[in-house]
Design a protein around this motif. Structure first.
Motif, PDB file in Angstrom:
ATOM      1  N   LYS A 302       1.124  -1.259   0.620  1.00  0.00           N
ATOM      2  CA  LYS A 302       0.189   0.009  -0.132  1.00  0.00           C
ATOM      3  C   LYS A 302       0.839   1.295   0.334  1.00  0.00           C
ATOM      4  N   ASP A 303       2.411   1.445  -0.982  1.00  0.00           N
ATOM      5  CA  ASP A 303       3.330   2.573  -0.465  1.00  0.00           C
ATOM      6  C   ASP A 303       3.092   2.825  -2.061  1.00  0.00           C
ATOM      7  N   SER A 304       2.706   2.757  -2.853  1.00  0.00           N
ATOM      8  CA  SER A 304       2.697   3.403  -4.284  1.00  0.00           C
ATOM      9  C   SER A 304       1.697   4.267  -4.950  1.00  0.00           C
ATOM     10  N   LYS A 305       0.327   4.300  -4.604  1.00  0.00           N
ATOM     11  CA  LYS A 305      -0.411   5.460  -4.816  1.00  0.00           C
ATOM     12  C   LYS A 305       0.274   7.191  -4.518  1.00  0.00           C
ATOM     13  N   GLY A 306      -0.103   8.182  -4.892  1.00  0.00           N
ATOM     14  CA  GLY A 306       0.313   9.261  -5.095  1.00  0.00           C
ATOM     15  C   GLY A 306       1.175  10.112  -5.983  1.00  0.00           C
ATOM     16  N   VAL A 307       1.231  10.954  -6.209  1.00  0.00           N
ATOM     17  CA  VAL A 307       2.211  11.708  -7.313  1.00  0.00           C
ATOM     18  C   VAL A 307       3.657  12.048  -7.273  1.00  0.00           C
ATOM     19  N   PHE A 308       4.487  11.737  -7.896  1.00  0.00           N
ATOM     20  CA  PHE A 308       5.122  11.265  -8.468  1.00  0.00           C
ATOM     21  C   PHE A 308       6.051  12.179  -9.545  1.00  0.00           C
ATOM     22  N   ALA A 309       7.312  12.807  -9.364  1.00  0.00           N
ATOM     23  CA  ALA A 309       8.452  13.242 -10.350  1.00  0.00           C
ATOM     24  C   ALA A 309       8.560  12.773 -11.525  1.00  0.00           C
ATOM     25  N   ASP A 372      -2.116  -0.716  -5.255  1.00  0.00           N
ATOM     26  CA  ASP A 372      -1.930  -2.463  -4.671  1.00  0.00           C
ATOM     27  C   ASP A 372      -0.955  -2.752  -5.494  1.00  0.00           C
ATOM     28  N   VAL A 373      -0.240  -2.271  -6.099  1.00  0.00           N
ATOM     29  CA  VAL A 373       1.402  -2.420  -6.965  1.00  0.00           C
ATOM     30  C   VAL A 373       1.671  -2.924  -5.869  1.00  0.00           C
ATOM     31  N   GLU A 374       2.550  -4.372  -5.891  1.00  0.00           N
ATOM     32  CA  GLU A 374       2.984  -5.262  -5.166  1.00  0.00           C
ATOM     33  C   GLU A 374       4.902  -5.524  -5.755  1.00  0.00           C
ATOM     34  N   PRO A 375       5.711  -5.752  -4.606  1.00  0.00           N
ATOM     35  CA  PRO A 375       7.021  -5.926  -5.766  1.00  0.00           C
ATOM     36  C   PRO A 375       7.387  -6.644  -6.526  1.00  0.00           C
ATOM     37  N   ASN A 376       7.975  -6.432  -7.460  1.00  0.00           N
ATOM     38  CA  ASN A 376       8.386  -7.182  -8.930  1.00  0.00           C
ATOM     39  C   ASN A 376       7.387  -7.768  -9.067  1.00  0.00           C
ATOM     40  N   GLU A 377       6.268  -6.549  -9.474  1.00  0.00           N
ATOM     41  CA  GLU A 377       4.639  -6.750 -10.097  1.00  0.00           C
ATOM     42  C   GLU A 377       5.524  -5.743 -11.506  1.00  0.00           C
ATOM     43  N   ASN A 378       5.301  -6.390 -13.200  1.00  0.00           N
ATOM     44  CA  ASN A 378       5.196  -6.517 -13.823  1.00  0.00           C
ATOM     45  C   ASN A 378       6.608  -6.965 -14.477  1.00  0.00           C
ATOM     46  N   VAL A 379       7.150  -7.310 -13.745  1.00  0.00           N
ATOM     47  CA  VAL A 379       8.552  -7.456 -13.904  1.00  0.00           C
ATOM     48  C   VAL A 379       9.171  -9.049 -14.442  1.00  0.00           C
ATOM     49  N   ARG A 380       9.866  -9.002 -15.379  1.00  0.00           N
ATOM     50  CA  ARG A 380      10.356  -9.904 -15.803  1.00  0.00           C
ATOM     51  C   ARG A 380      12.211 -10.448 -15.439  1.00  0.00           C
ATOM     52  N   LYS A 381      12.210 -11.207 -14.481  1.00  0.00           N
ATOM     53  CA  LYS A 381      13.403 -11.538 -13.474  1.00  0.00           C
ATOM     54  C   LYS A 381      15.068 -11.524 -14.856  1.00  0.00           C
ATOM     55  N   VAL A 382      15.635 -12.246 -13.958  1.00  0.00           N
ATOM     56  CA  VAL A 382      17.090 -12.271 -15.181  1.00  0.00           C
ATOM     57  C   VAL A 382      16.795 -13.701 -14.858  1.00  0.00           C
ATOM     58  N   GLY A 383      17.106 -14.607 -16.190  1.00  0.00           N
ATOM     59  CA  GLY A 383      17.305 -15.970 -16.505  1.00  0.00           C
ATOM     60  C   GLY A 383      15.321 -16.846 -16.268  1.00  0.00           C
ATOM     61  N   SER A 384      14.148 -15.877 -16.266  1.00  0.00           N
ATOM     62  CA  SER A 384      13.221 -16.151 -16.249  1.00  0.00           C
ATOM     63  C   SER A 384      12.713 -17.280 -17.414  1.00  0.00           C
TER      64      SER A 384
END
Length: 669
Positions: A302-309, A372-384
């Protein structure tokens, strides 16, 4: 009711003892007892043991010494000169009375087929009440040997079991011969008759063998062209082989695949890998985004919402990427590397633009609408996709035109790879009556345009093999020999059409045997169309002076026969030489849309069109008249219907196996 004689079959093979389904000799021997044994034998299911003396002896002693002993035991395998071939050593000490006459009969029959028969070490004799005969491990050789003595074995078994010799011989030799279905002949005629007949499928009946005009020592099986038409064979001296045995012989003599280094490019399509391929690097080699959006730094739920530069942009292009600071985001495209420090990617659909830079050309701030963005969401890991060191392709894998294998090789950075070299195929037409298909002007009486050569070359090329045009050879021994000798230096496999029947100018077989020193492994097949199909090997010294072998497939001259036998016999050989695991055309089951009549004596392969019906089934119709000379029967044909011998009609709506030659279209059923 006549009591049947009990027979047992023992297969001696390390391979078959581990994988029983690989045994081909046992079923063939059982079939020989059934079809050629005059309803005399009750045959047990074959037993399989490894090449081990004690194991062989245990089975033989059990079968002979039990109160319910077998009248006959035949073994197959272990009679050659290899170090593990110990069947004679296992059987010999167990025999009470040897039977050298049976050994001589088997060797004499086999020697008429190949001089290599002398490399066999058969043993035969009686233990207590049981006759024991050892046969070769080759299914073909074992069948031939059994057929050469089978008619006389009941008499021998009855005597071995304690039958009264006086009553058994009361009618004299003539009566014994009549009962066994044999006759007294001079030895030379007996050997030639045996050589001709014991390979035959027995529904064809016996054949009268032509009288030879030369001695066996001077004469190969084929006609001598110098003897003239009056001294040629009136019936073929070549045994009629079932299709399955013919293919088995072809694969036995197919050359071993030869590895070769090749560049990883589109020319690899259709090749077979000769090595395992491992990835030297991971795929992907970096953490990559799988969507268009913004790379963010998420430290807790729950740390993804907000305005960002918006601090930077990461495109899917090579280069440096600036680290991402907490509280900022980096615009990122699909496939681009994540900036160092980024943990996740939020989709562009989950954001809105809040402000632009002073020049109005770039994004200054965006707002992320979800928390609701989770860590590693929409990320393709090395060697996946592929790990470094992972085996991505195996030896024996095909490089297909679909592109997956080629793409995989490219993705792991392989510039070269070991593949099996494909054989080069030469295509030759024969006959003085054959003219180039594109020669201008009308045909003269007796002339035939060459349709076989372009047809066969097109088929072989479509299979992915390099093809050489060997032209047209005339019906003169010298010309044919010169053409073939020249071809031996440029191609690995020679396909000829015409010149394999019984005419005085059918010179291919004598040229192969007499002029080129080749071996004809078969000269007739129980098939329709294509009975005179011939397969031979020719010993040859290549340009490096090394011993080598060339294959020759001599196909009938009739167009339909040539195409059918090309697909049935040549294709499996080319696939084997190329390292392919598959052998021959794909087999499928079709529904007949018309009645189809089967031939009485030969397996038939009718040209047909197979389509996919609306009912989800594959439907087949023949292409019309199936005469072997009718090239029109090949038009629109994409399959061969496999009709068994035995006559009768398969009604419309019945199911039948078919071999697929081309693509399947859509039907309207």
């Amino acid at each position: 009711m006549v009591n049947l004689l009990r027979a047992a079959i023992l297969i001696v093979s390390d391979t078959a003892s581990v994988t029983p389904e690989s045994d081909k000799a046992g079923p063939l021997l059982a079939k020989t007892f059934r079809e050629d044994g005059n309803e005399t034998w009750d045959v047990e299911k074959p037993c399989i043991v490894p090449d081990d003396v004690s194991r062989i002896q245990d089975v033989i002693q059990t079968w002979c010494d039990d109160a319910q002993y077998f009248n006959l035991i035949v073994t197959s395998g272990g009679t050659g000169f290899a170090q593990k071939d110990t069947t004679p050593e296992a059987i010999g000490p167990l025999i009470d009375r040897h039977a050298p006459g049976l050994v001589h009969a088997m060797l004499a029959a086999s020697m008429q087929i190949t001089p290599f028969a002398m490399m066999s070490r058969p043993v035969a004799g009686v233990r207590k009440n049981t006759l024991i005969v050892t046969l070769p491990g080759s299914p073909k050789g074992a069948t031939e040997n059994l057929q050469s003595i089978l008619k006389l074995l009941p008499h021998a078994c009855l005597q071995a079991a304690g039958g009264d010799s006086r009553s058994l011989h009361s009618g004299g030799v003539k009566k014994l011969e009549e009962e066994a279905g044999v006759s007294s002949k001079p030895s030379g005629d007996l050997h030639r008759r045996h050589d001709h007949s014991h390979f035959h499928s027995h529904q064809h009946g016996s054949h009268n063998v032509p009288r030879a005009h030369t001695t066996p020592a001077d004469r190969p099986v084929s006609n001598d062209p110098k003897a003239g038409p009056t001294r040629r064979y009136r019936e073929s001296p070549y045994p009629m082989l079932p299709v399955e045995l013919a293919i088995e012989l072809i694969l036995k003599h197919a050359p071993s695949p030869k590895p070769s280094q090749a560049s990883v490019d589109v020319s690899l399509v259709g090749s077979v890998l000769a090595e395992d391929v491992t990835a030297s690097e991971a795929v992907p080699a970096f953490r990559a985004s799988i969507v268009d959006g913004y790379a963010i730094f998420v430290t807790k739920p729950k740390d993804s919402k907000g305005v960002f530069a918006v601090s930077s942009v990461s495109h899917a292009a090579a280069g440096q990427v600036e680290p991402l600071q907490y509280g900022r985001v980096a615009r990122i495209t699909t496939g681009a590397p994540l900036p160092p420090g980024a943990t996740s990617v939020v989709m562009v659909e989950d954001t809105v633009l809040r402000s632009l830079t002073e020049d109005g050309l770039e994004e200054n701030e965006i707002e992320i609408l979800t928390n609701d963005v989770e860590p590693n969401e929409n990320v393709r890991k090395v060697g996946s996709d592929v790990r470094a060191g992972e085996t991505v392709l195996r030896k024996g894998d095909n490089i297909t035109a679909v592109g997956g294998e080629l793409g995989l090789l490219a993705s792991v950075g392989r510039a070269e790879v070991m593949i099996y070299k494909k054989p080069i195929v030469g295509v030759l037409s024969t006959g003085d009556e054959i003219i180039p298909h594109n020669r201008a002007g009308p045909l003269r009486l007796g002339e035939v345009r060459d349709s076989n050569r372009p047809t066969i070359m097109a088929a072989v090329k479509s299979w992915g093999y390099e093809v050489a045009d060997l032209g047209i050879a005339s019906d003169t021994p010298g010309a044919l020999e010169t053409t073939l000798r020249s071809a031996l230096r440029t191609v690995d496999v020679i396909i000829t059409t015409g010149g394999v029947s019984m005419g005085e100018l059918d010179l291919l077989k004598p040229t192969i045997e007499r002029s080129l020193g080749g071996t004809i492994h078969f000269g007739r097949v129980a098939i329709k169309p294509g009975k005179p199909t011939t397969f031979a090997t020719i010993p040859f010294k290549n340009n490096a002076g090394e011993d080598d072998t060339r294959l020759i497939f001599s196909l009938p001259g009739n167009p339909a026969s040539a195409v059918v036998t090309l697909h049935l016999f040549v294709l499996p050989s080319l696939q084997a030489a190329s390292g392919e695991k598959k052998r021959g055309l794909p087999k499928l089951v079709v529904v007949l849309d018309e009645d189809v009549r089967c031939d009485e004596k030969r397996s038939e392969y009718q040209r047909a069109t197979v389509t996919a019906g609306r009912d989800g089934l594959l439907h087949a119709v023949t292409t019309g008249g199936q005469r072997s000379s009718r090239i029109g029967s090949l038009k629109a044909a994409n399959a061969l219907l496999c009709l068994p011998a035995g006559g009768g009609v398969v009604k419309a709506g019945g199911k039948m196996e078919a071999l697929l030659m081309g693509q399947i279209g859509n039907g309207g059923v």
